[in-house]
Design a protein around this motif. Structure first.
Motif, PDB file in Angstrom:
ATOM      1  N   HIS A 150     -63.621  68.172  -5.095  1.00 49.70           N
ATOM      2  CA  HIS A 150     -63.653  66.706  -5.195  1.00 49.70           C
ATOM      3  C   HIS A 150     -62.319  66.032  -4.875  1.00 49.70           C
ATOM      4  O   HIS A 150     -62.258  64.792  -4.857  1.00 49.70           O
ATOM      5  CB  HIS A 150     -64.100  66.288  -6.598  1.00 49.70           C
ATOM      6  N   GLY A 151     -61.276  66.807  -4.654  1.00 48.81           N
ATOM      7  CA  GLY A 151     -59.982  66.214  -4.301  1.00 48.81           C
ATOM      8  C   GLY A 151     -59.008  66.190  -5.465  1.00 48.81           C
ATOM      9  O   GLY A 151     -59.398  66.009  -6.616  1.00 48.81           O
ATOM     10  N   ARG A 152     -57.709  66.358  -5.150  1.00 51.07           N
ATOM     11  CA  ARG A 152     -56.679  66.425  -6.196  1.00 51.07           C
ATOM     12  C   ARG A 152     -56.532  65.095  -6.941  1.00 51.07           C
ATOM     13  O   ARG A 152     -56.486  65.050  -8.162  1.00 51.07           O
ATOM     14  CB  ARG A 152     -55.325  66.804  -5.589  1.00 51.07           C
ATOM     15  N   LYS A 153     -56.431  64.000  -6.185  1.00 50.79           N
ATOM     16  CA  LYS A 153     -56.203  62.698  -6.805  1.00 50.79           C
ATOM     17  C   LYS A 153     -57.349  62.320  -7.733  1.00 50.79           C
ATOM     18  O   LYS A 153     -57.130  61.819  -8.849  1.00 50.79           O
ATOM     19  CB  LYS A 153     -56.016  61.626  -5.727  1.00 50.79           C
ATOM     20  N   ASN A 154     -58.583  62.539  -7.290  1.00 53.42           N
ATOM     21  CA  ASN A 154     -59.744  62.179  -8.103  1.00 53.42           C
ATOM     22  C   ASN A 154     -59.756  62.921  -9.441  1.00 53.42           C
ATOM     23  O   ASN A 154     -60.019  62.337 -10.495  1.00 53.42           O
ATOM     24  CB  ASN A 154     -61.038  62.479  -7.340  1.00 53.42           C
ATOM     25  N   ILE A 155     -59.456  64.212  -9.402  1.00 57.59           N
ATOM     26  CA  ILE A 155     -59.469  65.011 -10.630  1.00 57.59           C
ATOM     27  C   ILE A 155     -58.308  64.625 -11.536  1.00 57.59           C
ATOM     28  O   ILE A 155     -58.461  64.549 -12.768  1.00 57.59           O
ATOM     29  CB  ILE A 155     -59.435  66.518 -10.303  1.00 57.59           C
ATOM     30  N   LEU A 156     -57.122  64.371 -10.951  1.00 58.63           N
ATOM     31  CA  LEU A 156     -55.992  63.939 -11.772  1.00 58.63           C
ATOM     32  C   LEU A 156     -56.292  62.609 -12.464  1.00 58.63           C
ATOM     33  O   LEU A 156     -55.959  62.428 -13.648  1.00 58.63           O
ATOM     34  CB  LEU A 156     -54.734  63.801 -10.912  1.00 58.63           C
ATOM     35  N   LEU A 157     -56.908  61.681 -11.759  1.00 57.70           N
ATOM     36  CA  LEU A 157     -57.273  60.396 -12.367  1.00 57.70           C
ATOM     37  C   LEU A 157     -58.221  60.595 -13.553  1.00 57.70           C
ATOM     38  O   LEU A 157     -58.002  60.046 -14.646  1.00 57.70           O
ATOM     39  CB  LEU A 157     -57.926  59.481 -11.328  1.00 57.70           C
ATOM     40  N   LEU A 158     -59.249  61.387 -13.343  1.00 62.04           N
ATOM     41  CA  LEU A 158     -60.228  61.636 -14.395  1.00 62.04           C
ATOM     42  C   LEU A 158     -59.587  62.336 -15.589  1.00 62.04           C
ATOM     43  O   LEU A 158     -59.762  61.915 -16.745  1.00 62.04           O
ATOM     44  CB  LEU A 158     -61.370  62.497 -13.846  1.00 62.04           C
TER      45      LEU A 158
ATOM     46  N   ILE B  70     -49.714  55.533 -11.943  1.00 59.24           N
ATOM     47  CA  ILE B  70     -48.878  56.170 -10.913  1.00 59.24           C
ATOM     48  C   ILE B  70     -49.746  56.987  -9.960  1.00 59.24           C
ATOM     49  O   ILE B  70     -49.575  56.943  -8.737  1.00 59.24           O
ATOM     50  CB  ILE B  70     -47.799  57.059 -11.565  1.00 59.24           C
ATOM     51  N   VAL B  71     -50.701  57.754 -10.521  1.00 57.81           N
ATOM     52  CA  VAL B  71     -51.622  58.527  -9.692  1.00 57.81           C
ATOM     53  C   VAL B  71     -52.393  57.598  -8.758  1.00 57.81           C
ATOM     54  O   VAL B  71     -52.518  57.847  -7.548  1.00 57.81           O
ATOM     55  CB  VAL B  71     -52.610  59.337 -10.556  1.00 57.81           C
ATOM     56  N   PHE B  72     -52.903  56.499  -9.307  1.00 58.23           N
ATOM     57  CA  PHE B  72     -53.757  55.589  -8.534  1.00 58.23           C
ATOM     58  C   PHE B  72     -52.996  54.916  -7.395  1.00 58.23           C
ATOM     59  O   PHE B  72     -53.492  54.823  -6.264  1.00 58.23           O
ATOM     60  CB  PHE B  72     -54.348  54.524  -9.465  1.00 58.23           C
ATOM     61  N   PHE B  73     -51.766  54.467  -7.674  1.00 60.41           N
ATOM     62  CA  PHE B  73     -51.042  53.656  -6.688  1.00 60.41           C
ATOM     63  C   PHE B  73     -50.095  54.450  -5.789  1.00 60.41           C
ATOM     64  O   PHE B  73     -49.768  54.001  -4.687  1.00 60.41           O
ATOM     65  CB  PHE B  73     -50.257  52.544  -7.398  1.00 60.41           C
ATOM     66  N   PHE B  74     -49.637  55.620  -6.232  1.00 58.19           N
ATOM     67  CA  PHE B  74     -48.580  56.306  -5.491  1.00 58.19           C
ATOM     68  C   PHE B  74     -48.987  57.650  -4.882  1.00 58.19           C
ATOM     69  O   PHE B  74     -48.237  58.201  -4.075  1.00 58.19           O
ATOM     70  CB  PHE B  74     -47.355  56.500  -6.381  1.00 58.19           C
ATOM     71  N   LEU B  75     -50.127  58.196  -5.262  1.00 54.97           N
ATOM     72  CA  LEU B  75     -50.602  59.408  -4.601  1.00 54.97           C
ATOM     73  C   LEU B  75     -51.566  59.027  -3.487  1.00 54.97           C
ATOM     74  O   LEU B  75     -52.391  58.119  -3.645  1.00 54.97           O
ATOM     75  CB  LEU B  75     -51.299  60.345  -5.597  1.00 54.97           C
ATOM     76  N   GLU B  76     -51.457  59.723  -2.382  1.00 60.13           N
ATOM     77  CA  GLU B  76     -52.311  59.413  -1.234  1.00 60.13           C
ATOM     78  C   GLU B  76     -53.774  59.716  -1.542  1.00 60.13           C
ATOM     79  O   GLU B  76     -54.083  60.620  -2.325  1.00 60.13           O
ATOM     80  CB  GLU B  76     -51.872  60.230  -0.015  1.00 60.13           C
ATOM     81  N   LYS B  77     -54.633  58.954  -0.898  1.00 58.40           N
ATOM     82  CA  LYS B  77     -56.064  59.186  -1.058  1.00 58.40           C
ATOM     83  C   LYS B  77     -56.420  60.565  -0.508  1.00 58.40           C
ATOM     84  O   LYS B  77     -55.896  61.007   0.507  1.00 58.40           O
ATOM     85  CB  LYS B  77     -56.847  58.107  -0.303  1.00 58.40           C
ATOM     86  N   ASP B  78     -57.301  61.254  -1.209  1.00 58.96           N
ATOM     87  CA  ASP B  78     -57.706  62.593  -0.782  1.00 58.96           C
ATOM     88  C   ASP B  78     -58.409  62.527   0.560  1.00 58.96           C
ATOM     89  O   ASP B  78     -59.209  61.618   0.827  1.00 58.96           O
ATOM     90  CB  ASP B  78     -58.662  63.216  -1.813  1.00 58.96           C
ATOM     91  N   LYS B  79     -58.081  63.496   1.393  1.00 61.80           N
ATOM     92  CA  LYS B  79     -58.797  63.593   2.663  1.00 61.80           C
ATOM     93  C   LYS B  79     -60.222  64.060   2.399  1.00 61.80           C
ATOM     94  O   LYS B  79     -60.513  64.686   1.384  1.00 61.80           O
ATOM     95  CB  LYS B  79     -58.089  64.595   3.579  1.00 61.80           C
ATOM     96  N   LYS B  80     -61.083  63.760   3.333  1.00 59.83           N
ATOM     97  CA  LYS B  80     -62.478  64.159   3.188  1.00 59.83           C
ATOM     98  C   LYS B  80     -62.576  65.678   3.061  1.00 59.83           C
ATOM     99  O   LYS B  80     -61.993  66.435   3.829  1.00 59.83           O
ATOM    100  CB  LYS B  80     -63.290  63.688   4.399  1.00 59.83           C
TER     101      LYS B  80
END
Length: 391
Positions: A64-72, A183-193
């Motif tokens: 599901h992507g690094r950023k998505n899991i870190l946010l959750l 910080i995760v939401f605004f400063f980490l790049e969106k996960d690639k597909k």
């Protein structure tokens, strides 16, 4: 990797939040009429979650992507900590039944461990995604330095704020992961597909991960052994009173914390040294340092011995994380990082149990044992290096 600074800040915030609880858990236990072993269970629950869920979170981040899991995960960490703070705020005023306090504290602490267990493996996997293999040790060391800083700041924050009430440090500690969410939401790049690939699950005891798992377990075992036994060791070795022993323990932990951070910064700057070299060198330092702890006779010697050992740990930790990421394919980074992280959780649980048993035999025994297993790690690492050269 432009995201390393936000990732370092996220690590500092989350680790500080986790460690702040340790500064007030004793007073909370006494205030609510619980027993000392209840505190041990609460702390151990984080290790249990680490063992069983690090691999789960890592695998989910592969899908599901690094950023998505870190946010959750970090948002869940925030909610869990907030619930803990709200309960303690209520309980110190209107003390509930012991069984109620125990169940709520254990449940909230377990939830905190469940969500926090995602942060280390997913962060390491994110570095593996963005950084070339030969530079990963350097970036892992930067993350390790942030982890060390959080381990120092957390207890200081908790202890300082406790004068305003036992719930105050917990409310502040709950805010820290909320800041990390932004910080995760605004400063980490969106996960690639995420591209769908044939599912070939990485086994828990995959031979590619045996060396980093062994190193991960030994390192965390030794860290926890030091934390658990140092205070008792100072009391028995130097025949001090409790207050004086607490002061000595505090300044030694502060000094070695600074040494740990400094070592990781140095490792992060030396980008051309191979991971296996850092692992071997670090294991040698740790072997010597923990052996010297067992034969010291003064407080200065004890501090120097611990510093030598902690220099070794500062080299070992980024090395085994980099070896992990360099040993697997791109679609396995998350689950691999989680698998090795779970070995650390196992060390958190085994460390206090075995080290206290050894301490009853002799105050020096836990440190001699740690020296022995690091010596074994030196041999294993040299064999792996030789095998790599032969291949």
């Amino acid at each position: 990797m432009k995201e390393i600074k936000p990732l370092m800040l996220i690590t500092i915030l989350c680790v500080s939040s986790m460690m702040a609880f340790l500064a007030v858990v004793g007073p909370i236990i006494r205030k609510l009429g619980l027993q000392e072993w209840h505190a041990g269970v609460m702390v151990a629950l984080a290790g249990v979650a680490w063992i069983f869920l690090s691999r789960f979170w890592g695998k989910k981040s592969d899908i599901h992507g690094r950023k998505n899991i870190l946010l959750l995960a970090i948002f869940g960490f925030f909610i869990s900590y907030l619930l803990l703070a709200i309960f303690v705020n209520y309980a110190v005023v209107t003390v509930p039944l012991v069984i109620v306090s125990l169940l709520v504290l254990m449940t909230t602490r377990l939830l905190i461990g469940v969500f926090y267990s995602a942060v280390p493996p997913v962060s390491n996997a994110l570095i593996a995604d963005k950084v070339a293999p030969e530079k990963r040790t350097s970036y892992m060391a930067s993350l390790g330095a942030s982890n060390g800083l959080g381990m120092i700041l957390g207890p200081v924050l908790g202890g300082t704020l406790a004068s305003f009430g036992l719930a105050t440090p917990l409310y502040v500690a709950a805010i820290l992961p909320l800041i990390a969410v932004f910080i995760v939401f605004f400063f980490l790049e969106k996960d690639k597909k995420i591209e769908k690939t044939k599912d070939t699950p990485l086994r828990f005891f995959d031979k590619r991960l045996r060396l980093p798992m062994i190193a991960s377990f030994i390192t965390m075992f030794s860290i926890v052994t030091s934390q658990v036994c140092l205070g008792f060791f100072i009391l028995d070795k130097f025949q001090m009173g409790e207050i004086e022993a607490a002061k000595v323990t505090g300044y030694i932990l502060a000094i070695i914390g600074v040494v740990f951070i400094a070592t990781q910064i140095i490792v992060s700057k030396l980008k051309n040294v191979k991971s296996i070299t850092w692992l071997i060198l670090g294991s040698i330092f740790a072997t010597i340092g923990y052996f010297l702890i067992g034969i010291i006779s003064t407080q200065v010697e004890l501090t120097l011995a611990f510093c030598i050992g902690i220099i070794g740990l500062g080299m070992i930790m980024p090395a085994f994380m980099a070896i992990t990421s360099n040993s697997v394919e791109a679609n396995e980074q998350g689950v691999a990082a989680g698998t090795v992280s779970s070995a650390q959780g196992f060390g958190i649980i085994v460390g206090p149990l075995l080290s206290t048993i050894l301490y009853k035999i002799s105050p020096e025994a836990p440190f001699f044992f740690a020296s022995l297993i690091f010596a074994i790690l030196v041999i294993i690492s040299l064999l792996y290096k030789r095998k790599g050269i032969l291949c």
